[in-house]
Design an enzyme around this catalytic site. Structure first.
Site, short mmCIF file in Angstrom:
data_model
loop_
_atom_site.label_atom_id
_atom_site.label_comp_id
_atom_site.label_asym_id
_atom_site.label_seq_id
_atom_site.Cartn_x
_atom_site.Cartn_y
_atom_site.Cartn_z
N LEU A 1 61.62 10.52 14.32
CA LEU A 1 61.31 11.90 14.73
C LEU A 1 62.48 12.53 15.47
O LEU A 1 62.98 11.97 16.44
CB LEU A 1 60.07 11.90 15.63
CG LEU A 1 59.62 13.31 16.06
CD1 LEU A 1 58.96 14.04 14.90
CD2 LEU A 1 58.67 13.25 17.26
N HIS A 2 62.92 13.67 15.01
CA HIS A 2 64.02 14.37 15.68
C HIS A 2 63.76 15.87 15.74
O HIS A 2 63.30 16.48 14.78
CB HIS A 2 65.37 14.07 15.01
CG HIS A 2 65.39 14.32 13.54
ND1 HIS A 2 64.85 13.44 12.61
CD2 HIS A 2 65.92 15.34 12.81
CE1 HIS A 2 65.04 13.91 11.39
NE2 HIS A 2 65.68 15.08 11.48
#
Length: 669
Positions: A566-567
DNA sequence: GTTCTAGAAC
DNA sequence: GTTCTAGAAC
């Protein structure tokens, strides 16, 4: 009103009876091919047609809508069929035609929904246009018109709508209208709506295409079918009857309030789905109440429609494709009774009874249960319905079990629960369908319900990340190794420059939690980390603003990321970067595919998960993120955005979605 | 995610 | 001819 007609157009009824006249309202911007369409049909048709063209009707002067209405009335009076050749892109522009002639003749819409760039290039290149719209001026006008485009909807009063999205659709529609003899009638409904590339649903769609085509081939030979080529509507659609208002005698006025409010609430939260309230009779009181209230509340009539027809034959008889239908069930979940329940069980066959039994024995008022339809069911094969959701509402009929003795406080609560449970069920079904891999469709009938679900979960969970997609994951798991390139390291996240920045400033806030791969995985338990990633992003924006206060920033996630782990993207809105090279790059930051961090956090707080948008948004035409103008290719778009100084659209200016130097100080978290 | 490149579009 | 896109390979 644009015009000055002195008397209202009038048709004498006897003429109407002796002829099958039809009025076709063309909908499309300049350059979409409206006039060409009319001319092609008129020259080939055996039926008398009149083309009423606003550009030509004024004899050199600008034509008006009033003149068009008058000319249409004259033609219909003479027993001729009519094409209304004007843009008609906004609903309001079409109402007078429907209002004046709707009760007296069949009204069709043909929407020429070709890509903006096609229309623009045709306009730019043409000469001698009747409305004198040609050359460079055309691009501006077409763009402007398309911003206010409202697709025609059956609930405006059209009996039939054909959507054409490319030349071959247009060709097919021309053929169909050309072959229409003087006494022929085309079947009613909505035809040709399709999604360009619905990768997840492809298998179902492929299967469905086949059965729909087989079913329709006979009709097509008779010329009664449509340009519908088997591809689906844009969104998964739930068709549902009004719950509790028939046998259970629930008050119609109260019920219609609840339907409209529940639908509005649901559609606000969930994208890319559509609801259809269905009733058998065209005199349906509940449908007219709901319509009335929808209009008052300004609900998008493309996403919530009302439809008169048999819920078990929506596609085959009505041309309305619904992937999921709701059944107003009884608490025993048994066939019989009357109305919708009996009809659905009858058409779906024994398969539905068996599948229902696997899921549940009984149903409480206010709740629902989704049952996947076996592919052998006629409802699946003929109508393309993948699931039936049984739902049970409150009972106000003393003759039936669980009679509420007219207690509408309780009744309304149960009815609300019933609709919200129904809609949530639909959302989860629609989501599973979207994620389903072809392999799972094959498994469908072999395994029991439970194993099927397990398979689905595993299938969704075990994504196939290529080795190139693991770079961020590796960094998150072992930041020391990559320390040099990092801007900030904390226990929960890492901040780093995007390796291929798509704007002057573009950094990533990368979660360090193993197993949290993407937005889809983010649930309530991840809220603390999502909030701390957001704060980190805001902090970096402040730093960038101190260097260059002219920048504007958005913080958000890609609905479907290419890289594992997740970014959060923190990206300035200049998009001035040589690494921004293609449509996918642009659309991943400038369509609903990009989910603002503030919205993601709100949605997870409220509903436990964030909305995701389909990857098909990445294929959309290129539009400026400020003024929304369309551009034919990336270089042209980039040269436009370098110059465009329009203010940002209103939705970005709300809820701190857009961080500018002037408002960033106010943001403390 | 990028790079490379065939071939479509201009 | 040049420009641009889109799909395959990594």
């Amino acid at each position: 009103m644009d015009g000055g007609a002195s008397s209202e157009p009038h048709i004498s009824p006897k003429e109407e009876e002796s002829n099958r006249t039809v009025m076709v309202i063309l909908v499309g911007p300049p350059g979409s091919g409206k006039s060409t369409f009319c001319e092609a049909v008129i020259s080939a048709s055996k039926r008398p047609w009149v083309r009423v063209c606003q550009d030509a009707i004024g004899n050199g002067k600008a034509g008006t809508k009033a003149l068009c209405l008058k000319a249409a009335a004259d033609a219909l009076n003479e027993g001729k069929s009519v094409f209304i050749d004007r843009c008609n892109l906004e609903r309001e522009q079409r109402t007078d035609f429907l209002k004046l002639f709707g009760s007296r003749t069949d009204i069709h819409a043909i929407m020429l929904d070709l890509p903006a760039k096609v229309c623009i290039s045709r306009c730019v290149n043409r000469t001698g246009h009747e409305g004198n719209l040609q050359g460079g001026r055309a691009a501006i006008i077409v763009n402007k018109m398309l911003q206010n485009k409202e697709a025609p909807n059956l609930n405006e009063g059209f009996s039939r709508i054909t959507f054409c999205q490319n030349d071959s659709d247009v060709k097919e529609a021309i053929k169909m209208y050309s072959e229409l003899g003087p006494s022929d009638k085309l079947s009613p409904g909505e035809f040709g709506l399709k999604s360009k590339k619905e990768s997840g649903q492809q298998s179902i769609m492929k299967f469905f295409k086949k059965s729909a085509r087989e079913e329709n081939s006979q009709k097509e030979k008779e010329g009664t079918s449509s340009s519908e080529n088997g591809s689906g509507n844009e969104f998964p659609t739930l068709a549902f009857p009004s719950i509790s208002t028939a046998d259970f005698q629930f008050d119609l006025d109260k019920a219609s309030d609840i339907i409209v409010e529940s639908a509005q609430d649901f559609l606000r939260r969930v994208d890319n789905v559509r609801l259809a309230l269905v009733d058998l009779s065209d005199k349906s009181r509940i449908i007219s109440l709901v319509r009335e209230k929808m209009v008052k509340k300004g609900i998008n009539s493309n996403r919530f429609i009302t439809f008169v027809g048999d819920i078990t034959q929506l596609y085959s008889k009505g041309g309305l494709r619904c992937t999921v239908i709701a059944n107003a069930a009884n608490w025993r979940l048994k066939p019989g009774g009357g109305g919708v329940n009996a009809a659905i069980f009858k058409v779906a066959g024994e398969a539905l009874e068996i599948a229902t039994k696997e899921r549940a024995e009984t149903l409480n008022p206010g709740s629902s249960v989704a049952v996947p339809l076996p592919s052998t069911s006629p409802l699946y094969q003929r109508e393309g319905v993948t699931h039936v959701i049984h739902v049970l509402g409150p009972n106000m009929n003393p003759q039936r079990p669980n009679y509420l003795q007219n207690d509408y406080t309780k009744g309304c609560k149960i009815l609300r629960d019933a609709y919200s449970s129904l809609f949530e069920c639909f959302a989860s079904v629609a989501c599973l369908e979207r994620n389903k891999k072809p392999k799972l469709v094959e498994l469908k009938d072999k395994t029991s319900g439970e194993t099927k679900n397990k398979d689905k979960r595993e299938e969704v969970k075990s994504r196939n990340w290529g080795s190139w997609a693991l770079a961020l994951y590796n960094t998150a798991m072992d930041p020391e190794k990559y320390k040099d390139g990092l801007l900030e390291i904390s226990d929960d996240f890492i901040v780093l420059n995007d390796l291929y920045p798509k704007a002057r400033k573009h950094v990533l806030v990368l979660s360090r939690l193993n197993g949290l791969d993407c937005l889809e995985d983010s649930k309530r338990e991840h809220l603390p980390i999502l909030r701390s990633m957001h704060s980190a992003g805001v902090k970096w924006v402040k730093k960038f603003h101190s260097e260059d206060p002219s920048l504007h920033f958005r913080l958000g996630y890609h609905s479907v990321p290419s890289m594992r782990q997740l970014h959060l993207h923190v990206i300035s809105q200049d998009f001035d970067s040589p690494s921004l090279k293609n449509k996918k790059h642009w659309n991943s930051f400038n369509t609903a595919f990009f989910r603002d961090s503030v919205d993601v956090i709100n949605e997870i707080e409220e509903h436990g998960s964030a909305k995701l948008s389909s990857e098909k948004l990445l294929e959309m035409e290129l539009r400026c993120h400020r003024c929304k103008s369309a551009h034919p290719n990336i270089p042209k778009l980039k040269s436009h955005i370098a110059r465009c100084k329009a203010s940002f659209p209103p939705d970005l200016l709300q809820n701190s979605r857009l961080l500018s130097a002037s408002n960033n100080d106010l943001d403390t978290n």
